[in-house]
Design a protein around this motif. Structure first.
Motif, short mmCIF file in Angstrom:
data_model
loop_
_atom_site.label_atom_id
_atom_site.label_comp_id
_atom_site.label_asym_id
_atom_site.label_seq_id
_atom_site.Cartn_x
_atom_site.Cartn_y
_atom_site.Cartn_z
N THR A 57 -10.58 -21.38 -32.54
CA THR A 57 -10.52 -21.29 -31.08
C THR A 57 -11.93 -21.25 -30.47
O THR A 57 -12.20 -21.90 -29.45
CB THR A 57 -9.74 -20.04 -30.65
N ILE A 58 -12.83 -20.51 -31.11
CA ILE A 58 -14.20 -20.38 -30.59
C ILE A 58 -14.91 -21.73 -30.58
O ILE A 58 -15.62 -22.07 -29.62
CB ILE A 58 -14.99 -19.35 -31.43
N VAL A 59 -14.73 -22.52 -31.65
CA VAL A 59 -15.47 -23.79 -31.76
C VAL A 59 -14.74 -24.94 -31.07
O VAL A 59 -15.26 -26.06 -31.03
CB VAL A 59 -15.73 -24.15 -33.23
N ARG A 60 -13.55 -24.67 -30.53
CA ARG A 60 -12.76 -25.74 -29.93
C ARG A 60 -13.52 -26.60 -28.93
O ARG A 60 -13.41 -27.84 -28.96
CB ARG A 60 -11.50 -25.14 -29.26
N PRO A 61 -14.35 -26.03 -28.03
CA PRO A 61 -15.05 -26.89 -27.06
C PRO A 61 -16.06 -27.84 -27.68
O PRO A 61 -16.51 -28.78 -27.02
CB PRO A 61 -15.75 -25.86 -26.13
N PHE A 62 -16.42 -27.60 -28.94
CA PHE A 62 -17.47 -28.40 -29.57
C PHE A 62 -16.93 -29.35 -30.63
O PHE A 62 -17.69 -30.03 -31.31
CB PHE A 62 -18.50 -27.46 -30.22
N THR A 63 -15.61 -29.40 -30.78
CA THR A 63 -15.02 -30.25 -31.81
C THR A 63 -14.25 -31.41 -31.18
O THR A 63 -14.11 -31.50 -29.97
CB THR A 63 -14.06 -29.43 -32.70
N LYS A 64 -13.75 -32.28 -32.03
CA LYS A 64 -13.00 -33.44 -31.56
C LYS A 64 -11.65 -33.02 -30.96
O LYS A 64 -11.05 -32.04 -31.39
CB LYS A 64 -12.73 -34.40 -32.72
N SER A 65 -11.20 -33.82 -30.02
CA SER A 65 -9.82 -33.70 -29.56
C SER A 65 -8.90 -34.24 -30.64
O SER A 65 -9.35 -34.91 -31.59
CB SER A 65 -9.61 -34.47 -28.26
N LEU A 66 -7.60 -34.00 -30.51
CA LEU A 66 -6.66 -34.53 -31.50
C LEU A 66 -6.67 -36.06 -31.50
O LEU A 66 -6.55 -36.69 -32.56
CB LEU A 66 -5.25 -34.00 -31.22
N GLN A 67 -6.80 -36.67 -30.34
CA GLN A 67 -6.87 -38.12 -30.26
C GLN A 67 -8.11 -38.65 -30.98
O GLN A 67 -8.06 -39.67 -31.68
CB GLN A 67 -6.88 -38.57 -28.80
N GLN A 68 -9.23 -37.97 -30.83
CA GLN A 68 -10.45 -38.38 -31.52
C GLN A 68 -10.33 -38.13 -33.03
O GLN A 68 -10.81 -38.93 -33.83
CB GLN A 68 -11.64 -37.61 -30.95
#
Length: 419
Positions: free
Chosen positions: A337-348
Motif C-alpha cells: 500500500t505504501i509503495v502503490r503511488p510509485f508502482t505500475k497500475s494493473l493495466q501497465q
C-alpha cells in the motif's frame, strides 16, 4: 541479440504517401514523380501490416465507388486504411526489433489495432489483479478467454464485471473453468475439460501465483508456493501440449525476484523432492525460488517446442504491483500500500504479458525473458541449461510420484534415474 535504433527516421519526405495493399504489403507513392516503391524512402526498409482490419473496423465501398473504413465502436469513418497505423518493419533477423513500448505502456495500448477474433487464450488466475487486466484487454479485442481459476464464483464475478463495463459484448467469449493448482488431479480434470471444448490454444498464459504464504502443504503433500507457482502449471502445459499449434505462444509470468533465488545444482534435488522443513522455511525464499523455476521452465520448454513453431516467453510484470497477492500477511499489505503511488497500475503491469502473447514482431522469437515489454537478460542461474534440464526431470519425477508412473501427459517424458 541486436536491437535497431529508435524510430526517428520514419517520417516520410515531402510529397510522399504511405499506402497498403489488400494483402497487407505497405508501399510508398511519390506524388512529385508519380512513382511507387516497396521500400521506405528514408530507411530503405519494407513494412507489413496484419491482413485483417483492426477489431471493430469494416471496409465499406460507397455508392460512388470510394473505399471508406468504418470504426463501429464509435461509428467514425476515414478514407485511410487503419492498418497503416500499426505497420511492422520486416526484419532481417528474427531477433532484430525496435522497442515500441516501455514501463508506462498499458495492455490496451499494446493491443491497439489488433483483431484477436478466432483466437483462444487460457489464463490461470484470471479473476483478479494482473490476470484480470490481461483477460479483459484480450477479450476487448475479440479473443476468447478461459478463466482458469480456483474459485468459480470469483471467476464468474470477474466475467460479469467485463460484461457490465465494456460497450462491446466481449464477455460472451469468456468462460470460467475450475482449476485448483494445489491439486494435480484438478489440473488433469481441467485439461480434460479444455480438450473436450477446444481444438487448439493460441495463448497459454501461466499467470497465477501465491506470495507470502506461511509454510503449508497442498493436497498432494507438497509445499504450496512451489506447487502452485511452478509444478502444477508445468504439468498443465504438458497436458495441453497437444492443443498447441504452430504460432501458439506460452507466456510464463515470473518476477525479477528470481534473481534472489537460492537454488543451485547442488540443492535443487533435495529442496524440490523434499520441500523445506517448516523450521527452515521462509516465505520470500520460497517465492524467489519458485520464480526462478518459472524462468528455467520457460527456457527448457522453448527448446522442446521451437521446432514446432511454438514460442515461449517468461517475464517480469512490475515491482510490488498492488494486487491481492500480498493478502497473506498484514505487513506485506502495508508495504504494498505504501509503495502503490510509485508502482505500475494493473493495466501497465499486464502490458508485458499481453505484449509477449500478441506482439507481431515476436513471431518466431522464443526462449526470451522480458521486462517492460523488452528483452531483458535473466540471472546467470536462470541461463543455466543444466539447471533447466534438472528442474524439468525433477518436476516430471514429482508428478509421477504423486499420480503414478502412467500419469497422463508424461508418456513421452524420458528422464534418467541419476539426476
Amino acid at each position: 541479440m541486436s536491437f535497431a535504433e529508435e524510430d526517428s527516421e520514419d517520417d516520410l519526405p515531402p510529397g510522399w504517401e504511405e499506402r497498403v495493399t489488400v494483402d497487407g504489403s505497405v508501399y510508398y507513392a511519390n506524388h512529385l514523380t508519380k512513382n511507387t516503391q516497396w521500400t521506405h524512402p528514408r530507411t530503405g526498409r519494407k513494412k507489413k501490416v496484419a491482413g485483417s482490419l483492426p477489431f471493430g473496423w469494416e471496409r465499406v465501398v460507397s455508392p460512388s465507388g470510394k473505399v471508406v473504413y468504418v470504426n463501429h465502436e464509435d461509428e467514425s469513418t476515414t478514407f485511410t486504411d487503419p492498418r497503416l497505423a500499426f505497420a511492422i518493419e520486416e526484419k532481417e533477423h528474427i531477433h532484430d526489433f525496435r522497442q515500441r513500448f516501455d514501463a508506462s505502456s498499458t495492455a490496451l495500448a499494446i493491443l491497439v489495432g489488433q483483431d484477436l477474433s478466432g483466437k483462444t487464450a487460457i489464463i490461470t488466475g484470471a479473476n483478479a489483479g494482473i490476470g484480470f487486466e490481461t483477460a479483459r484487454s484480450l477479450a476487448k479485442h475479440g479473443c476468447s478467454i478461459v478463466f482458469a481459476c480456483r474459485s468459480l464464483v470469483a471467476a464468474e464475478e470477474a466475467i460479469d464485471r467485463i460484461r457490465k463495463n465494456e460497450r462491446l459484448t466481449v464477455a460472451d467469449n469468456c468462460l470460467a473453468i475450475h482449476l485448483d493448482l494445489g491439486s494435480l488431479a484438478s489440473v488433469v480434470q481441467f485439461a480434460n475439460t479444455i480438450k473436450s471444448k477446444f481444438k487448439q490454444i493460441d495463448m497459454l498464459i501461466l499467470n497465477a501465483g501465491v506470495f507470502g504464504l506461511p509454510y503449508t502443504r497442498t493436497l498432494d503433500g507438497l509445499e504450496t508456493t512451489f506447487q502452485v507457482n511452478h509444478l502444477s502449471q508445468f504439468y498443465l502445459t504438458l497436458l495441453l501440449d497437444p492443443l498447441l499449434v504452430p504460432g501458439s505462444r506460452v507466456v510464463v509470468v515470473s518476477s525479477e525476484s528470481h534473481r534472489f533465488a537460492t537454488l543451485t545444482l547442488n540443492n535443487l534435488t533435495s529442496l524440490s523432492l523434499s520441500p523445506e522443513a517448516q523450521s527452515h522455511y521462509w516465505d520470500m525464499r520460497a517465492y524467489n525460488n519458485s520464480k526462478l523455476c518459472n524462468v528455467l521452465f520457460a527456457r527448457q520448454l522453448s527448446k522442446k517446442l521451437q521446432n514446432r513453431g511454438i514460442s515461449v516467453a517468461s517475464l517480469h510484470p512490475g515491482n510490488m504491483v498492488c494486487t491481492n497477492i500480498s493478502r497473506n500477511w498484514w505487513l506485506y499489505k502495508l508495504l504494498f500500500t505504501i509503495v502503490r503511488p510509485f508502482t505500475k497500475s494493473l493495466q501497465q503491469a499486464a502490458a508485458t504479458t499481453v505484449y509477449c502473447a500478441t506482439a507481431p514482431e515476436l513471431t518466431g522469437v522464443t526462449g526470451v525473458y522480458f521486462n517492460n515489454c523488452f528483452p531483458c537478460k535473466e540471472s546467470d542461474t536462470a541461463q543455466n541449461d543444466e539447471m533447466a534440464t534438472l528442474l524439468w526431470n525433477i518436476s516430471v519425477a514429482m508428478i509421477r510420484q504423486i499420480l503414478g508412473d502412467h500419469a497422463p501427459g508424461l508418456e513421452n517424458q524420458e528422464i534418467s534415474n541419476d539426476y
